[in-house]
Structure formats: C-alpha cells, structure tokens
Design a protein around this motif. Structure first.
Motif, PDB file in Angstrom:
ATOM      1  N   UNK A   1     -39.415 -27.420  -2.215  1.00 59.39           N
ATOM      2  CA  UNK A   1     -40.489 -26.484  -2.485  1.00 59.39           C
ATOM      3  C   UNK A   1     -41.049 -26.714  -3.749  1.00 59.39           C
ATOM      4  N   UNK A   2     -40.535 -27.008  -4.656  1.00 62.82           N
ATOM      5  CA  UNK A   2     -40.912 -27.152  -6.250  1.00 62.82           C
ATOM      6  C   UNK A   2     -41.479 -28.243  -6.310  1.00 62.82           C
ATOM      7  N   UNK A   3     -41.609 -29.479  -5.522  1.00 63.48           N
ATOM      8  CA  UNK A   3     -42.141 -30.732  -5.942  1.00 63.48           C
ATOM      9  C   UNK A   3     -43.583 -30.656  -6.139  1.00 63.48           C
ATOM     10  N   UNK A   4     -44.520 -29.812  -5.368  1.00 60.29           N
ATOM     11  CA  UNK A   4     -45.655 -29.689  -5.574  1.00 60.29           C
ATOM     12  C   UNK A   4     -46.316 -29.041  -6.750  1.00 60.29           C
ATOM     13  N   UNK A   5     -45.702 -27.762  -7.169  1.00 57.77           N
ATOM     14  CA  UNK A   5     -45.675 -27.181  -8.381  1.00 57.77           C
ATOM     15  C   UNK A   5     -45.430 -27.975  -9.520  1.00 57.77           C
ATOM     16  N   UNK A   6     -44.136 -28.779  -9.325  1.00 56.46           N
ATOM     17  CA  UNK A   6     -43.789 -29.492 -10.611  1.00 56.46           C
ATOM     18  C   UNK A   6     -44.883 -30.778 -10.900  1.00 56.46           C
ATOM     19  N   UNK A   7     -45.134 -31.369  -9.999  1.00 53.69           N
ATOM     20  CA  UNK A   7     -46.346 -32.465 -10.093  1.00 53.69           C
ATOM     21  C   UNK A   7     -47.671 -31.829 -10.797  1.00 53.69           C
ATOM     22  N   UNK A   8     -48.170 -30.454 -10.289  1.00 50.82           N
ATOM     23  CA  UNK A   8     -49.219 -30.208 -10.885  1.00 50.82           C
ATOM     24  C   UNK A   8     -49.034 -29.681 -12.356  1.00 50.82           C
ATOM     25  N   UNK A   9     -47.946 -29.371 -12.831  1.00 50.53           N
ATOM     26  CA  UNK A   9     -47.445 -28.945 -14.104  1.00 50.53           C
ATOM     27  C   UNK A   9     -47.584 -30.100 -15.171  1.00 50.53           C
ATOM     28  N   UNK A  10     -47.140 -31.541 -14.695  1.00 50.33           N
ATOM     29  CA  UNK A  10     -46.953 -32.733 -15.330  1.00 50.33           C
ATOM     30  C   UNK A  10     -48.697 -33.069 -15.173  1.00 50.33           C
TER      31      UNK A  10
ATOM     32  N   UNK B   1     -48.922 -29.397 -18.624  1.00 53.78           N
ATOM     33  CA  UNK B   1     -48.235 -28.229 -18.929  1.00 53.78           C
ATOM     34  C   UNK B   1     -46.715 -28.321 -19.051  1.00 53.78           C
ATOM     35  N   UNK B   2     -46.248 -29.481 -18.418  1.00 52.21           N
ATOM     36  CA  UNK B   2     -44.704 -29.784 -18.393  1.00 52.21           C
ATOM     37  C   UNK B   2     -44.675 -31.341 -18.925  1.00 52.21           C
ATOM     38  N   UNK B   3     -44.775 -31.339 -20.312  1.00 48.36           N
ATOM     39  CA  UNK B   3     -44.448 -32.673 -20.886  1.00 48.36           C
ATOM     40  C   UNK B   3     -43.061 -33.298 -20.868  1.00 48.36           C
TER      41      UNK B   3
ATOM     42  N   UNK C   1     -40.539 -28.407 -17.824  1.00 54.47           N
ATOM     43  CA  UNK C   1     -40.556 -27.996 -16.328  1.00 54.47           C
ATOM     44  C   UNK C   1     -39.720 -27.170 -15.836  1.00 54.47           C
ATOM     45  N   UNK C   2     -38.399 -27.176 -16.439  1.00 50.45           N
ATOM     46  CA  UNK C   2     -37.258 -26.107 -16.010  1.00 50.45           C
ATOM     47  C   UNK C   2     -37.649 -24.761 -16.180  1.00 50.45           C
ATOM     48  N   UNK C   3     -38.341 -24.575 -17.482  1.00 50.75           N
ATOM     49  CA  UNK C   3     -38.685 -23.181 -17.807  1.00 50.75           C
ATOM     50  C   UNK C   3     -39.986 -22.645 -16.917  1.00 50.75           C
ATOM     51  N   UNK C   4     -40.854 -23.738 -16.657  1.00 51.10           N
ATOM     52  CA  UNK C   4     -42.027 -23.190 -16.032  1.00 51.10           C
ATOM     53  C   UNK C   4     -41.693 -23.115 -14.529  1.00 51.10           C
TER      54      UNK C   4
END
Length: 410
Positions: free
Chosen positions: A14-23, A27-29, A34-37
């Motif tokens: 369920x975190x795939x979408x949020x993770x992709x948006x962060x990259x 916001x997740x370099x 990514x772990x923190x966000x």
C-alpha cells in the motif's frame, strides 16, 4: 523474488504509490528519507524501493559515496529512472501548440517545435499535436503510459468539455477530452499494458502550471499556493490547498482573470471592463508601450523581449511596465485579502514584470492588502520552463502515482 522480500513487500504494498510520489517530487532522495516519510521499517522501505525499481520507475544506488566529513554508512540513493516510461504532454494556446514527452520527476525527455497556428477546429489541432507526439515516441522508442492536455479554458468535470475557450475559435462546450482521446486512438498510441490506447486527460493550462510548480518548482513546500500568470493571451490563476488543486465543484474555480482592476478600462471578453485578463496580458502591454504586435513571433515573446531589451532605454516601455505592475498589484492584493496564501508564484509576462521591478509590485500588494501589511507574502517567479506541459504530464502520471503496480501490470 525471495520469500522474505515478498513478505516485506506485501506489508508495504500500500506504500508503493506514496513512495513513488515521494521520489517523484524529490522529497525522498534516499532510502533513509523514504523510511522516515512513510513511517515504515527500513526493510519494508527497501522492499518497496526494490519493487519500484523492478517496474522501471526508479533507480536505487546501493553504493553511494559518503559526503565529505560525514560518518556512518551512507543511505541508498533513490532517483527516478531516466530511461523509464514517459507520458505524452500536449498544450494548445492562442498561438499554436506544443507536444513533449515527460518522465517522472517532471523531466522533459523530448519536445517538438511549437506550431504557430491554432486551428478553429479542435479535432484538427488536437490531431496535429498528437501526431507530433507520436513522432517523438517513435524517434525515442520510449514506452508511453498516458497522455495529458493543457488548454486555455476552464474544463468542466466530469465531462471534460471546454467551457470558455475565449482566446481560441472553438465552440463553447467543445468535448476536448473526448477529441483528444480519439486522436490518441487514431495515432495508435498505446497505454501502460501495450494493447490499449493511452488514457487521455485534459485540464486548464494555468491549473496545470500551478500543479507543476507545486510539485517540482517554485511552489514546492507551500501549503496554500496561489499561481497567477499570463499565457500568450489573457490571465489565469490557480490555487493549491494542502497539496491539492482547488478546482471548485465542477472544475471552474478561481477565474482570476476577471477580477476588475480598472473600471473604465478595456472591454473584456466576459462582458465586463478592465479585467486583469485584458489589462495585464502581453497584448495590453504592447498597446501601452505603443508597439504593434507583429506576426513574426508570439505576443508573449514580443512583450518579454521588449522589456528585456528596451526597459532601460525607452520611457514608453518603462511607463507601460509600471502601469501593468500597478494593475497586477491591485488584482493580487484583492486575491491576498480573500485567499491568504502563504506563497504566490507568477508566470509568463507577470514573471518578467516581477523580475524587472519586484520592489514596486511588492509595494502595491503590501499597500492594498490587509495581510500584506501584517506580513509580506513571498512573491516568486515561476521556475519551470513549459510548466503547463509538465502539469499536463502530471495528469497522466497520476494513475501511476496512485497505483504503480496495478496500473503498469494490469
């Protein structure tokens, strides 16, 4: 995929979408960021990043060099895959159209030369811009996962019709999304699965410019972002609230171009007089400076070049700049009083006015707005070239950002 990684990925699917948006938004370099966000374990974040990498969306550098003076093991670096899929982005404006291929991160991969003709038939011009995009896809060999279109009109939802294409000779209510999707099918531009037509989306150009600036440009990090700008004709505005574009109940919110700044001014297309739309756009500037528009370049290019080359030497140009700044400042002050944004980004000719005499513009806003007097609102120039095109791409990327696995493997 190993059982351990599978179990970790299932917990983090369920975190795939949020993770992709962060990259995607920068916001997740790193994997640590990514772990923190995401608020997950490092192992789960690693499995999520690995899955996004396997989909060809991001890259994971497991051996980054440590920064000078730092201690400890450096975190894996994450970035959008420069060779990953793209979307076709298209923009139509009063002086023609442009097509581009845009990857994740808002990166323009390829762009076609703009056309100087805007046909009165939306089917003709949308067919031409899609054909231009199809040639880009063929020449680059990139995989396409969708297509987005920016138009100089409010676009009603959910129908996808152009409600007020004032600066185009299109009929009111033209079904632009339907026409655009049909053109994609006729050009045989396939979507994520490869055996279906690429999904097409359409929206107002300034709304899309605001979305792009918020995710990738001068508006990044703002909670309440107001974007106002000129295209080739007219003035538009958009508002991003808590990261989401505010479009109203049916997609027609924030027609800032029709805020009155001179009651006795030029007649406006809307039936009123002295609106921002006709008092602070490139044509208004050229008329105020006593210059003929000329057919050789667009109105926007002509106005911008005139300011950059003759502002210091020609009193008529300087006076025209001051007149437009005063009118723009008056309109922005009213918007600040109503909307109380925490940042304003200006695009098009307005960006050039800000860069030319930002002190005067800020003084007008401060002197005429309640919030401006109590604390200045940051006023910034747009930072993205072709931000409406990048915003059109965001429309097409959104389904992938929402569900990367489902969209790309259905």
């Amino acid at each position: 995929m190993t059982p351990t990684r599978t179990s970790k990925l299932e917990r983090g699917r369920g975190a795939l979408g949020p993770a992709l948006e962060l990259v995607h938004t920068g916001r997740a370099p790193t994997r640590a960021a990514l772990t923190a966000e995401l608020g997950v374990t490092r192992a789960t974040a690693g499995a999520v990043a690995a899955e996004l990498e396997s989909l060809g969306l991001i890259t994971v550098d497991s051996r980054p060099g440590a920064a000078s003076g730092t201690q400890g093991r450096p975190s894996h670096r994450l970035a959008v895959d420069p060779d990953g899929p793209v979307v076709l982005a298209a923009q139509v404006h009063a002086d023609g159209y442009r097509a581009a291929l845009v990857g994740l991160g808002g990166h323009i991969v390829a762009t076609a030369p703009g056309s100087g003709t805007a046909a009165a038939d939306p089917a003709q011009i949308l067919g031409e811009v899609v054909a231009s995009g199809a040639r880009l896809l063929e020449s680059t060999g990139r995989r396409c996962v969708g297509a987005g279109l920016a138009v100089p009109s409010a676009v009603a939802e959910p129908e996808g019709t152009a409600i007020n294409p004032l600066h185009l000779a299109w009929e009111v209510g033209a079904p632009v999304r339907e026409i655009f999707t049909r053109a994609l099918a006729e050009a045989r531009i396939s979507g994520p699965s490869g055996d279906e037509t690429a999904p097409g989306y359409a929206a107002n150009d300034i709304n899309l410019a605001a979305l792009a600036e918020h995710r990738h440009g001068a508006g990044r990090g703002a909670r309440h972002l107001l974007v106002v700008g000129t295209g080739h004709r007219g003035v538009g505005g958009a508002l991003v609230l808590d990261g989401r574009l505010h479009t109203g109940s049916s997609g027609l919110a924030l027609e800032v171009g029709h805020v009155t700044v001179d009651p006795g001014g030029r007649p406006c297309h809307c039936g009123s007089r002295g609106c921002l739309d006709v008092e602070t756009d490139p044509l208004a500037f050229l008329e105020a400076a006593g210059r003929e528009p000329g057919p050789e370049v667009s109105l926007l290019e002509r106005a911008e070049e005139l300011i950059r080359t003759e502002y210091d030497s020609d009193p008529a140009v300087r006076t025209a700049v001051e007149t437009l700044i005063d009118r723009l400042g008056l309109g922005l002050a009213g918007l600040v009083n109503i909307l109380n944004p925490d940042r304003i980004v200006l695009g098009g000719l307005h960006r050039v006015l800000l860069e030319t005499d930002g002190e005067r513009l800020r003084a007008v806003i401060s002197g005429r707005s309640l919030w401006g007097r109590s604390g200045s609102v940051p006023l910034l120039p747009s930072s993205l070239a072709h931000n409406s095109l990048v915003g059109a791409a965001e429309l097409a990327w959104q389904p992938v950002l929402d569900d990367p696995l489902g969209t790309l493997t259905r």
